[in-house]
Design a protein around this motif. Structure first.
Motif, PDB file in Angstrom:
ATOM      1  N   VAL A   3      46.848  49.998  24.217  1.00  0.00           N
ATOM      2  CA  VAL A   3      46.036  48.842  24.607  1.00  0.00           C
ATOM      3  C   VAL A   3      46.121  48.648  26.119  1.00  0.00           C
ATOM      4  O   VAL A   3      47.213  48.619  26.688  1.00  0.00           O
ATOM      5  CB  VAL A   3      46.512  47.549  23.903  1.00  0.00           C
ATOM      6  N   ILE A   4      44.954  48.526  26.743  1.00  0.00           N
ATOM      7  CA  ILE A   4      44.877  48.221  28.173  1.00  0.00           C
ATOM      8  C   ILE A   4      44.109  46.920  28.328  1.00  0.00           C
ATOM      9  O   ILE A   4      43.030  46.752  27.753  1.00  0.00           O
ATOM     10  CB  ILE A   4      44.171  49.338  28.961  1.00  0.00           C
ATOM     11  N   ASP A  34      45.648  44.810  36.975  1.00  0.00           N
ATOM     12  CA  ASP A  34      45.062  43.744  37.795  1.00  0.00           C
ATOM     13  C   ASP A  34      43.910  44.317  38.631  1.00  0.00           C
ATOM     14  O   ASP A  34      44.130  45.101  39.551  1.00  0.00           O
ATOM     15  CB  ASP A  34      46.124  43.141  38.703  1.00  0.00           C
ATOM     16  N   VAL A  35      42.704  43.912  38.288  1.00  0.00           N
ATOM     17  CA  VAL A  35      41.519  44.450  38.966  1.00  0.00           C
ATOM     18  C   VAL A  35      41.319  43.871  40.361  1.00  0.00           C
ATOM     19  O   VAL A  35      40.473  44.360  41.116  1.00  0.00           O
ATOM     20  CB  VAL A  35      40.240  44.263  38.115  1.00  0.00           C
ATOM     21  N   MET A  36      42.100  42.879  40.723  1.00  0.00           N
ATOM     22  CA  MET A  36      41.984  42.286  42.054  1.00  0.00           C
ATOM     23  C   MET A  36      42.869  43.003  43.079  1.00  0.00           C
ATOM     24  O   MET A  36      42.566  43.000  44.263  1.00  0.00           O
ATOM     25  CB  MET A  36      42.363  40.800  42.017  1.00  0.00           C
ATOM     26  N   THR A  37      43.950  43.621  42.612  1.00  0.00           N
ATOM     27  CA  THR A  37      44.893  44.236  43.554  1.00  0.00           C
ATOM     28  C   THR A  37      45.014  45.748  43.412  1.00  0.00           C
ATOM     29  O   THR A  37      45.549  46.398  44.306  1.00  0.00           O
ATOM     30  CB  THR A  37      46.304  43.620  43.377  1.00  0.00           C
ATOM     31  N   ASP A  38      44.535  46.306  42.324  1.00  0.00           N
ATOM     32  CA  ASP A  38      44.674  47.738  42.050  1.00  0.00           C
ATOM     33  C   ASP A  38      43.294  48.388  42.104  1.00  0.00           C
ATOM     34  O   ASP A  38      42.468  48.178  41.205  1.00  0.00           O
ATOM     35  CB  ASP A  38      45.323  47.916  40.676  1.00  0.00           C
ATOM     36  N   LEU A  39      43.028  49.171  43.145  1.00  0.00           N
ATOM     37  CA  LEU A  39      41.704  49.775  43.324  1.00  0.00           C
ATOM     38  C   LEU A  39      41.350  50.740  42.200  1.00  0.00           C
ATOM     39  O   LEU A  39      40.182  50.795  41.777  1.00  0.00           O
ATOM     40  CB  LEU A  39      41.610  50.472  44.674  1.00  0.00           C
ATOM     41  N   ASP A  40      42.310  51.512  41.707  1.00  0.00           N
ATOM     42  CA  ASP A  40      42.029  52.418  40.587  1.00  0.00           C
ATOM     43  C   ASP A  40      41.650  51.624  39.335  1.00  0.00           C
ATOM     44  O   ASP A  40      40.718  51.984  38.617  1.00  0.00           O
ATOM     45  CB  ASP A  40      43.229  53.316  40.298  1.00  0.00           C
ATOM     46  N   ARG A  43      38.104  50.374  39.627  1.00  0.00           N
ATOM     47  CA  ARG A  43      37.113  51.424  39.333  1.00  0.00           C
ATOM     48  C   ARG A  43      36.995  51.644  37.823  1.00  0.00           C
ATOM     49  O   ARG A  43      35.893  51.764  37.284  1.00  0.00           O
ATOM     50  CB  ARG A  43      37.499  52.722  40.036  1.00  0.00           C
ATOM     51  N   GLU A  44      38.133  51.707  37.140  1.00  0.00           N
ATOM     52  CA  GLU A  44      38.118  51.866  35.679  1.00  0.00           C
ATOM     53  C   GLU A  44      37.392  50.695  35.021  1.00  0.00           C
ATOM     54  O   GLU A  44      36.595  50.887  34.100  1.00  0.00           O
ATOM     55  CB  GLU A  44      39.541  51.950  35.139  1.00  0.00           C
ATOM     56  N   PHE A  45      37.693  49.489  35.481  1.00  0.00           N
ATOM     57  CA  PHE A  45      37.077  48.269  34.958  1.00  0.00           C
ATOM     58  C   PHE A  45      35.561  48.319  35.128  1.00  0.00           C
ATOM     59  O   PHE A  45      34.809  48.092  34.176  1.00  0.00           O
ATOM     60  CB  PHE A  45      37.680  47.063  35.698  1.00  0.00           C
ATOM     61  N   LYS A  46      35.094  48.660  36.329  1.00  0.00           N
ATOM     62  CA  LYS A  46      33.650  48.696  36.600  1.00  0.00           C
ATOM     63  C   LYS A  46      32.949  49.756  35.755  1.00  0.00           C
ATOM     64  O   LYS A  46      31.789  49.592  35.387  1.00  0.00           O
ATOM     65  CB  LYS A  46      33.390  48.916  38.080  1.00  0.00           C
ATOM     66  N   ALA A  47      33.652  50.834  35.417  1.00  0.00           N
ATOM     67  CA  ALA A  47      33.068  51.899  34.602  1.00  0.00           C
ATOM     68  C   ALA A  47      32.810  51.454  33.153  1.00  0.00           C
ATOM     69  O   ALA A  47      32.057  52.109  32.436  1.00  0.00           O
ATOM     70  CB  ALA A  47      33.973  53.123  34.615  1.00  0.00           C
ATOM     71  N   LEU A  48      33.399  50.335  32.743  1.00  0.00           N
ATOM     72  CA  LEU A  48      33.189  49.822  31.390  1.00  0.00           C
ATOM     73  C   LEU A  48      31.804  49.212  31.209  1.00  0.00           C
ATOM     74  O   LEU A  48      31.353  49.022  30.076  1.00  0.00           O
ATOM     75  CB  LEU A  48      34.245  48.761  31.051  1.00  0.00           C
ATOM     76  N   PHE A  49      31.124  48.906  32.310  1.00  0.00           N
ATOM     77  CA  PHE A  49      29.877  48.153  32.266  1.00  0.00           C
ATOM     78  C   PHE A  49      28.680  49.003  32.664  1.00  0.00           C
ATOM     79  O   PHE A  49      28.801  49.929  33.452  1.00  0.00           O
ATOM     80  CB  PHE A  49      29.944  46.952  33.224  1.00  0.00           C
ATOM     81  N   LYS A  50      27.524  48.628  32.137  1.00  0.00           N
ATOM     82  CA  LYS A  50      26.268  49.210  32.590  1.00  0.00           C
ATOM     83  C   LYS A  50      25.810  48.425  33.810  1.00  0.00           C
ATOM     84  O   LYS A  50      26.198  47.262  33.999  1.00  0.00           O
ATOM     85  CB  LYS A  50      25.211  49.104  31.495  1.00  0.00           C
ATOM     86  N   GLU A  51      24.972  49.037  34.619  1.00  0.00           N
ATOM     87  CA  GLU A  51      24.461  48.348  35.806  1.00  0.00           C
ATOM     88  C   GLU A  51      23.754  47.066  35.386  1.00  0.00           C
ATOM     89  O   GLU A  51      22.963  47.048  34.453  1.00  0.00           O
ATOM     90  CB  GLU A  51      23.492  49.252  36.562  1.00  0.00           C
ATOM     91  N   GLY A  52      24.083  45.993  36.074  1.00  0.00           N
ATOM     92  CA  GLY A  52      23.478  44.693  35.792  1.00  0.00           C
ATOM     93  C   GLY A  52      24.250  43.850  34.796  1.00  0.00           C
ATOM     94  O   GLY A  52      23.967  42.668  34.648  1.00  0.00           O
ATOM     95  N   ASP A  53      25.216  44.451  34.072  1.00  0.00           N
ATOM     96  CA  ASP A  53      26.041  43.682  33.140  1.00  0.00           C
ATOM     97  C   ASP A  53      26.927  42.716  33.905  1.00  0.00           C
ATOM     98  O   ASP A  53      27.385  43.012  35.008  1.00  0.00           O
ATOM     99  CB  ASP A  53      26.956  44.597  32.315  1.00  0.00           C
ATOM    100  N   LYS A  54      27.189  41.575  33.312  1.00  0.00           N
ATOM    101  CA  LYS A  54      28.123  40.613  33.892  1.00  0.00           C
ATOM    102  C   LYS A  54      29.546  41.145  33.697  1.00  0.00           C
ATOM    103  O   LYS A  54      29.932  41.522  32.592  1.00  0.00           O
ATOM    104  CB  LYS A  54      27.959  39.267  33.204  1.00  0.00           C
TER     105      LYS A  54
END
Length: 78
Positions: A3-4, A34-40, A43-54
């Motif tokens: 689980v992440i 922590d997506v605010m302090t960890d750049l990797d 990037r992983e977090f943003k890859a979960l979404f399609k363009e335009g998704d909240k």
């Protein structure tokens, strides 16, 4: 079970805290990123979404499957 939880510590995120609490209460180990302090992690977090998704936190991935946010986690583990 792998689980992440993608979330943030600052500014405070009550849904992130709730997701971590629910996992801990059930004895399910998890990795918090922590997506605010960890750049990797960001990037992983943003890859979960399609363009335009909240893009909201937390976002939870279980065994490689993106299940969604805190409410989705609670539905899945009940």
């Amino acid at each position: 079970m792998n689980v992440i939880v993608y979330g943030r510590v600052e500014p405070a995120c009550p849904y992130c805290d709730r997701a971590k609490h629910e996992l801990t209460r059930r004895g399910l180990p998890f990795e918090f990123k922590d997506v605010m302090t960890d750049l990797d992690a960001r990037r992983e977090f943003k890859a979960l979404f399609k363009e335009g998704d909240k893009q909201t936190v937390p976002q939870i991935v279980i065994d490689g499957e993106h299940i969604g946010g805190c409410d989705d986690l609670i539905k899945k583990v009940h």
